[in-house]
Design a protein around this motif. Structure first.
Motif, mmCIF file in Angstrom:
data_model
loop_
_atom_site.group_PDB
_atom_site.id
_atom_site.type_symbol
_atom_site.label_atom_id
_atom_site.label_comp_id
_atom_site.label_asym_id
_atom_site.label_seq_id
_atom_site.Cartn_x
_atom_site.Cartn_y
_atom_site.Cartn_z
ATOM 1 N N LEU A 67 -73.512 8.071 26.060
ATOM 2 C CA LEU A 67 -72.716 9.292 25.892
ATOM 3 C C LEU A 67 -73.247 10.451 26.726
ATOM 4 O O LEU A 67 -72.547 11.434 26.942
ATOM 5 N N ALA A 68 -74.487 10.357 27.194
ATOM 6 C CA ALA A 68 -75.123 11.496 27.856
ATOM 7 C C ALA A 68 -74.325 11.987 29.060
ATOM 8 O O ALA A 68 -74.273 13.195 29.331
ATOM 9 N N VAL A 69 -73.678 11.084 29.769
ATOM 10 C CA VAL A 69 -72.908 11.472 30.952
ATOM 11 C C VAL A 69 -71.772 12.427 30.607
ATOM 12 O O VAL A 69 -71.323 13.221 31.445
ATOM 13 N N HIS A 70 -71.310 12.380 29.356
ATOM 14 C CA HIS A 70 -70.206 13.247 28.922
ATOM 15 C C HIS A 70 -70.693 14.621 28.457
ATOM 16 O O HIS A 70 -69.870 15.504 28.190
ATOM 17 N N ARG A 71 -71.991 14.785 28.310
ATOM 18 C CA ARG A 71 -72.595 16.055 27.871
ATOM 19 C C ARG A 71 -71.930 16.594 26.602
ATOM 20 O O ARG A 71 -71.405 17.711 26.577
ATOM 21 N N PRO A 72 -71.933 15.812 25.530
ATOM 22 C CA PRO A 72 -71.277 16.254 24.291
ATOM 23 C C PRO A 72 -72.021 17.405 23.627
ATOM 24 O O PRO A 72 -73.243 17.529 23.752
ATOM 25 N N ALA A 99 -79.487 12.755 16.052
ATOM 26 C CA ALA A 99 -79.585 14.095 16.624
ATOM 27 C C ALA A 99 -80.813 14.208 17.519
ATOM 28 O O ALA A 99 -80.769 14.829 18.595
ATOM 29 N N LEU A 100 -81.917 13.611 17.109
ATOM 30 C CA LEU A 100 -83.135 13.626 17.913
ATOM 31 C C LEU A 100 -82.929 12.876 19.227
ATOM 32 O O LEU A 100 -83.377 13.315 20.296
ATOM 33 N N ALA A 101 -82.204 11.762 19.152
ATOM 34 C CA ALA A 101 -81.960 10.952 20.348
ATOM 35 C C ALA A 101 -81.018 11.640 21.331
ATOM 36 O O ALA A 101 -81.134 11.460 22.541
ATOM 37 N N THR A 102 -80.078 12.437 20.821
ATOM 38 C CA THR A 102 -79.061 13.044 21.686
ATOM 39 C C THR A 102 -79.374 14.493 22.047
ATOM 40 O O THR A 102 -78.852 15.012 23.037
ATOM 41 N N GLY A 103 -80.183 15.161 21.225
ATOM 42 C CA GLY A 103 -80.471 16.565 21.457
ATOM 43 C C GLY A 103 -79.359 17.507 21.045
ATOM 44 O O GLY A 103 -79.367 18.690 21.395
ATOM 45 N N VAL A 104 -78.378 17.001 20.295
ATOM 46 C CA VAL A 104 -77.274 17.834 19.794
ATOM 47 C C VAL A 104 -77.042 17.495 18.322
ATOM 48 O O VAL A 104 -77.519 16.467 17.833
ATOM 49 N N PRO A 105 -76.315 18.339 17.579
ATOM 50 C CA PRO A 105 -76.023 18.012 16.186
ATOM 51 C C PRO A 105 -75.316 16.664 16.065
ATOM 52 O O PRO A 105 -74.479 16.307 16.897
#
Length: 241
Positions: A67-72, A99-105
Motif C-alpha cells: 500500500l505504501a506506493v499509494h501514500r494512504p 499502524a506501526l507498520a504503515t506509519g498512519v492510523p
C-alpha cells in the motif's frame, strides 16, 4: 496527453482473498476518494484457526508494504472475522501493529462496527451473520465486550468467503429482513465478503432503521481516521449529511 487527477484522500484497504472488493471502488467513486485494495491470501474458510492465521501481524505488514506506493492517510484491515476472532484486546493490538507498520492510523472492520454504533448512539442491535455458528458467536461476544446489547443473532452457516461473495442481492435482502428484531435499533451484517454497498438504501427503507454492513463501515471509519469524513445518502444513515 490528458492527466487524470486522483482524489487527495486515500485510505488503503487490506482485503482477504477475493469476494466483494468491488464494493470499494464503487463507493470511492461516489465519495470522490481513493480506496486502493491490496490482498492477503490464506484459506477463506470461516473457522477459528484459519482466521487467526489470516490476521497474523507479519501477513498484514507484508500487505501494508504494497500500500505504501499509494501514500494512504489511513489503513484498514478490511476483514471482520480476521479481527474479532482475536477478541477486543487482540484486535486493538492487531491495529496498533498495523499502524506501526504503515506509519498512519489503522484499524479493522470489527473496530469500525463499534465506532459506527457509537457515532449513531446505538446500543441494541440485531446481527445477521453469514458465518457458521461458532464464528458468529465470537462476533457477538466481541460486541458484548464493547458494551453492545444483542437483541438477536442469526447464522447462515456459510463456510467460505467465496460462497458469500457469490450471494445474490435478493439473498442479502432476505437475510436482513428475516433476521431483524423489533427491539433492535440497528441491524448489523458483518462480512466484508458480502456485496452490500448498492443495497443500503433499500435495506434501510424496508427495515426502517440503520443498517451497518462490513464494507460500508470499513470505508466510513477509514475516512474518519484519515481526517476526511464524507457524506453520501447512497451509503445509508451512517453517511447521511
Amino acid at each position: 496527453m490528458t492527466t487524470v487527477s486522483r482524489p487527495e484522500t486515500t485510505v488503503g484497504m487490506i482485503y482477504p482473498d477475493h469476494a466483494a472488493e468491488d464494493d470499494y471502488p464503487r463507493a470511492a467513486a461516489w465519495l470522490d476518494v481513493h480506496l486502493p485494495v491490496v490482498h492477503v491470501y490464506g484459506t477463506d474458510l470461516h473457522a477459528v484457526p484459519e482466521l487467526l492465521d489470516l490476521g497474523r501481524p507479519e501477513r498484514l505488514a507484508e500487505a501494508a508494504e504494497k500500500l505504501a506506493v499509494h501514500r494512504p492517510q489511513a489503513v484498514m484491515w478490511a476483514c471482520t472475522s480476521g479481527s474479532f476472532v482475536y477478541g477486543l484486546a487482540g484486535a486493538q493490538q492487531q491495529a496498533d501493529q498495523l499502524a506501526l507498520a504503515t506509519g498512519v492510523p489503522a484499524a479493522s472492520t470489527s473496530q469500525a462496527f463499534v465506532a459506527a454504533l457509537g457515532e449513531l448512539g446505538v446500543h441494541r442491535v440485531a446481527v445477521a451473520a453469514s458465518y457458521p455458528q461458532p464464528v458468529a458467536t465470537l462476533f457477538v461476544e466481541y460486541l458484548v465486550g464493547a458494551g453492545i446489547d444483542i437483541t438477536a443473532m442469526s447464522s447462515a452457516g456459510i463456510d467460505t468467503a467465496a460462497e458469500v461473495g457469490g450471494l445474490t442481492p435478493d439473498y442479502v435482502l432476505d437475510l436482513a429482513l428475516s433476521n431483524d428484531h423489533p427491539a433492535a435499533d440497528a441491524l448489523l451484517i458483518p462480512d466484508t465478503a458480502m456485496r452490500t454497498v448498492q443495497l443500503l438504501p433499500e435495506l434501510e427503507a424496508q427495515l426502517g432503521k440503520p443498517v451497518l454492513t462490513a464494507n460500508q463501515i470499513t470505508i466510513w471509519h477509514g475516512l474518519r481516521l484519515a481526517g476526511a469524513p464524507r457524506h453520501d445518502a447512497r451509503l445509508g444513515t451512517l453517511f447521511a449529511p
